[in-house]
Write an enzyme that holds these catalytic residues in place. Structure first.
Site, mmCIF file in Angstrom:
data_model
loop_
_atom_site.group_PDB
_atom_site.id
_atom_site.type_symbol
_atom_site.label_atom_id
_atom_site.label_comp_id
_atom_site.label_asym_id
_atom_site.label_seq_id
_atom_site.Cartn_x
_atom_site.Cartn_y
_atom_site.Cartn_z
ATOM 1 N N ASP A 134 -2.211 1.226 -0.413
ATOM 2 C CA ASP A 134 -2.216 1.827 0.965
ATOM 3 C C ASP A 134 -1.881 0.794 1.827
ATOM 4 O O ASP A 134 -2.389 -0.495 1.695
ATOM 5 C CB ASP A 134 -3.667 2.140 1.236
ATOM 6 C CG ASP A 134 -3.787 3.030 2.430
ATOM 7 O OD1 ASP A 134 -2.919 3.469 2.881
ATOM 8 O OD2 ASP A 134 -5.082 3.032 3.076
ATOM 9 N N HIS A 141 -2.879 1.499 15.386
ATOM 10 C CA HIS A 141 -4.146 1.416 14.532
ATOM 11 C C HIS A 141 -4.548 0.052 14.322
ATOM 12 O O HIS A 141 -5.840 -0.160 14.617
ATOM 13 C CB HIS A 141 -3.871 2.136 13.004
ATOM 14 C CG HIS A 141 -5.106 2.060 12.296
ATOM 15 N ND1 HIS A 141 -6.329 2.662 12.424
ATOM 16 C CD2 HIS A 141 -5.185 1.639 11.025
ATOM 17 C CE1 HIS A 141 -7.034 2.638 11.581
ATOM 18 N NE2 HIS A 141 -6.450 1.595 10.561
ATOM 19 N N GLU A 208 -9.182 8.855 7.597
ATOM 20 C CA GLU A 208 -7.882 8.452 7.850
ATOM 21 C C GLU A 208 -6.762 9.391 7.645
ATOM 22 O O GLU A 208 -6.665 9.734 6.473
ATOM 23 C CB GLU A 208 -7.724 6.905 7.213
ATOM 24 C CG GLU A 208 -8.610 5.940 7.502
ATOM 25 C CD GLU A 208 -8.323 4.589 7.202
ATOM 26 O OE1 GLU A 208 -7.444 4.353 6.367
ATOM 27 O OE2 GLU A 208 -8.998 3.535 7.609
ATOM 28 N N GLU A 210 -3.048 9.985 6.948
ATOM 29 C CA GLU A 210 -1.890 9.212 6.418
ATOM 30 C C GLU A 210 -0.928 10.193 5.668
ATOM 31 O O GLU A 210 -1.404 11.266 5.369
ATOM 32 C CB GLU A 210 -2.539 8.309 5.299
ATOM 33 C CG GLU A 210 -3.561 7.315 5.794
ATOM 34 C CD GLU A 210 -3.872 6.181 5.284
ATOM 35 O OE1 GLU A 210 -3.201 5.782 4.128
ATOM 36 O OE2 GLU A 210 -4.902 5.342 5.367
ATOM 37 N N ASP A 242 -7.330 8.802 3.546
ATOM 38 C CA ASP A 242 -8.221 7.778 2.970
ATOM 39 C C ASP A 242 -9.379 7.609 3.661
ATOM 40 O O ASP A 242 -9.889 6.934 4.491
ATOM 41 C CB ASP A 242 -7.182 6.590 3.458
ATOM 42 C CG ASP A 242 -7.781 5.273 3.098
ATOM 43 O OD1 ASP A 242 -8.627 5.350 2.112
ATOM 44 O OD2 ASP A 242 -7.466 4.213 3.638
ATOM 45 N N ARG A 246 -17.219 2.920 6.882
ATOM 46 C CA ARG A 246 -16.894 1.659 7.788
ATOM 47 C C ARG A 246 -18.239 0.664 7.784
ATOM 48 O O ARG A 246 -17.703 -0.509 7.901
ATOM 49 C CB ARG A 246 -16.536 2.212 9.222
ATOM 50 C CG ARG A 246 -15.709 3.208 9.476
ATOM 51 C CD ARG A 246 -14.259 2.581 9.304
ATOM 52 N NE ARG A 246 -13.373 3.773 9.424
ATOM 53 C CZ ARG A 246 -12.130 3.647 8.925
ATOM 54 N NH1 ARG A 246 -11.916 2.378 8.202
ATOM 55 N NH2 ARG A 246 -11.186 4.415 9.312
ATOM 56 N N GLN A 249 -17.559 -1.002 4.552
ATOM 57 C CA GLN A 249 -15.967 -2.010 4.646
ATOM 58 C C GLN A 249 -16.234 -3.138 5.472
ATOM 59 O O GLN A 249 -15.877 -4.256 5.100
ATOM 60 C CB GLN A 249 -15.034 -0.961 5.321
ATOM 61 C CG GLN A 249 -13.709 -1.599 5.698
ATOM 62 C CD GLN A 249 -12.537 -0.797 6.265
ATOM 63 O OE1 GLN A 249 -13.135 0.656 6.660
ATOM 64 N NE2 GLN A 249 -11.558 -0.951 6.691
ATOM 65 N N LYS A 262 -13.345 2.369 0.220
ATOM 66 C CA LYS A 262 -12.298 3.108 0.134
ATOM 67 C C LYS A 262 -12.258 3.881 -1.330
ATOM 68 O O LYS A 262 -11.547 5.044 -1.375
ATOM 69 C CB LYS A 262 -11.230 2.447 0.134
ATOM 70 C CG LYS A 262 -11.014 1.511 1.451
ATOM 71 C CD LYS A 262 -10.656 2.651 2.633
ATOM 72 C CE LYS A 262 -10.078 1.481 3.830
ATOM 73 N NZ LYS A 262 -9.697 2.384 4.984
ATOM 74 N N THR A 266 -9.999 9.523 -2.490
ATOM 75 C CA THR A 266 -8.876 9.785 -1.399
ATOM 76 C C THR A 266 -8.304 11.027 -1.776
ATOM 77 O O THR A 266 -8.019 11.364 -2.927
ATOM 78 C CB THR A 266 -7.787 8.660 -2.061
ATOM 79 O OG1 THR A 266 -8.320 7.331 -1.905
ATOM 80 C CG2 THR A 266 -6.740 8.646 -1.081
ATOM 81 N N GLU A 375 -11.685 5.014 15.692
ATOM 82 C CA GLU A 375 -10.817 4.830 16.894
ATOM 83 C C GLU A 375 -11.289 5.999 17.833
ATOM 84 O O GLU A 375 -11.266 5.650 19.067
ATOM 85 C CB GLU A 375 -9.329 4.867 16.596
ATOM 86 C CG GLU A 375 -8.784 3.757 15.887
ATOM 87 C CD GLU A 375 -7.478 4.082 15.103
ATOM 88 O OE1 GLU A 375 -7.308 4.778 13.960
ATOM 89 O OE2 GLU A 375 -6.438 3.866 15.861
HETATM 90 MN MN MN Z 1 -6.005 3.481 4.884
#
Ligand code: MN
Length: 427
Positions: A134, A141, A208, A210, A242, A246, A249, A262, A266, A375
């Site tokens: 990834d 971002h 996320e 992607e 993804d 948080r 993380q 993560k 996925t 975000e």
């Molecule tokens: Mn990602």
């Protein structure tokens, strides 16, 4: 010959103008019939509301030069054939489905055998994924995350504008759209910045949005793919979510990057859209300043980015009409897929057929284009509306996240379908 032939191409199967799967698309997937006639997985191509069964067509002798390619439960053998063969297979399928060709159109018993309504099949993971990487290639971002977590005056780390930052993801937990996702548990800090962790279900579960490419042809160990050869190595693209915890993380990622935050899951969309179908939708990327090193600069200036409209919806368990919470576009990315591949291999790492390379969260400039709840809610400070009655900072149990993507031509769309996942309570 003023108009492009692909614009005029039509199938005898009627496909609405805003349908994701016109004859110009022809994405590959792996499916299983929900009921008889067959229990095993087959390979198919999406056309309108139908799936064309390539496994049965192959057993009828339709692809004589590709023995064994369509009788597996994955696209890997097809991906491992040559790009010339990818093109020939696609041309053959396109010709079979064309409105002008009676071969299948006027043969009801063959149609009965090889065309299944989409609603009668279950889509499976299309590829045996070898390795998953990834990247982190959206500047917006990276700036947003850097502003929230480090330094608002200096949000990008010094390497970011010089190389496409990435990390090694977990291939075994990549799942196909529709697979439910258990809320992960892990070490979190209940009272940050107090450094005393507890083991608990994540309280800051996120998505996320992607885009990801599947490698068709890699490179031997100890060699590199040049930026000018990089794109030809890619078989096709999918949408990718993804999922990210948080709180896990933030505690675990220093100094080696994300790990359990993560690797719990996925999600990818089931249909692999070919590079050939996407080719008319390539656009130039942003100008890069500072100029990257020579191995990241194409010799010929060419279109390197994909003009793909992407949206995200949350459907909560209340079942109200969901609002679109993010509208973004993969042309917003700073680093291109070709640059990611050139960088991935420059030290001699061997990419292999079946490797999955994801872009990183795709955020744009305005807040409605931010590609994660982190975000969109600015770290949980500003909850966002997800329908007429509810707000979210992060995901709740019972939420379903739906990613969707398409390229728009004047008369048709090249769609990806959806990548969906429902959040279940921690197990
Ligand atoms: Mn990602």
């Amino acid at each position: 010959m003023s108009k492009s032939p692909s614009n005029e191409l039509q199938s005898f199967i009627s496909v609405a103008k805003d349908h994701p799967f016109p004859i110009q698309n022809l994405p590959y997937g792996v499916f299983q019939a929900k009921r008889a006639p067959f229990p095993q997985a087959h390979i198919g191509v999406a056309i309108g509301d139908f799936v064309l069964d390539l496994t049965i067509l192959a057993s009828l002798g339709f692809f004589p030069s590709l023995q064994g390619v369509f009788d597996q439960a994955c696209l890997n053998p097809l991906m491992a054939t040559t790009p010339k063969q990818w093109q020939q297979v696609r041309q053959k399928i396109s010709a079979l489905l064309a409105s002008t060709n009676p071969e299948l159109r006027d043969n009801p018993s063959l149609r009965q055998k090889v065309l299944l309504p989409h609603c009668e099949v279950t889509m499976l993971l299309p590829v045996k994924i070898a390795d998953y990487t990834d990247f982190y290639s959206s500047r917006e971002h990276a700036v947003n995350v850097g502003t929230m977590f480090r330094d608002k005056d200096n949000p990008l780390l010094p390497n970011w504008l010089h190389l496409p930052v990435g990390y090694h993801g977990r291939a075994s937990s990549v799942v196909v759209s529709g697979t439910p996702i258990h809320r992960p548990r892990g070490q979190i800090l209940p009272n940050p910045p107090e450094p005393q962790p507890i083991l608990a279900p994540s309280r800051r579960l996120d998505f996320e949005v992607e885009l990801a490419g599947f490698i068709g042809h890699g490179n031997p160990l100890g060699t590199a793919l040049t930026i000018d050869d990089a794109e030809a190595a890619v078989f096709g693209m999918v949408l990718l979510n993804d999922w990210s915890a948080r709180d896990i993380q933030q505690w675990e990622y220093v100094p080696l990057g994300p790990f359990l935050s993560k690797s719990f899951a996925t999600t990818i969309s089931p249909w692999v859209v070919t590079m050939e179908a996407l080719a008319p939708f390539m656009v130039e990327g942003p100008s890069q300043d500072p100029e990257p090193l020579a191995y990241l600069r194409p010799k010929i200036r060419r279109k390197s980015h994909f003009n793909i409209e992407l949206t995200v919806k949350i459907l909560s368990k209340l079942g109200l009409d969901p609002a679109i919470i993010c509208r973004t576009n993969s042309k917003n990315l700073y680093w291109s897929l070709a640059q990611q591949i050139a960088h991935h291999t420059i030290a001699g790492c061997n990419l292999q057929s079946g490797d999955l390379l994801a872009s990183g969260t795709i955020s744009g400039k305005d807040p409605g284009s931010y590609g994660s709840l982190l975000e969109l809610s600015w770290g949980g400070k500003n909850p966002i509306k997800i329908n007429t009655q509810e707000e979210r900072k992060f995901l709740e149990d019972g939420d379903r996240i739906i990613l969707e993507g398409y390229c728009q031509a004047p008369n048709y769309r090249i769609g990806f379908g959806t990548a969906e996942g429902l959040i279940l309570p921690s197990s």
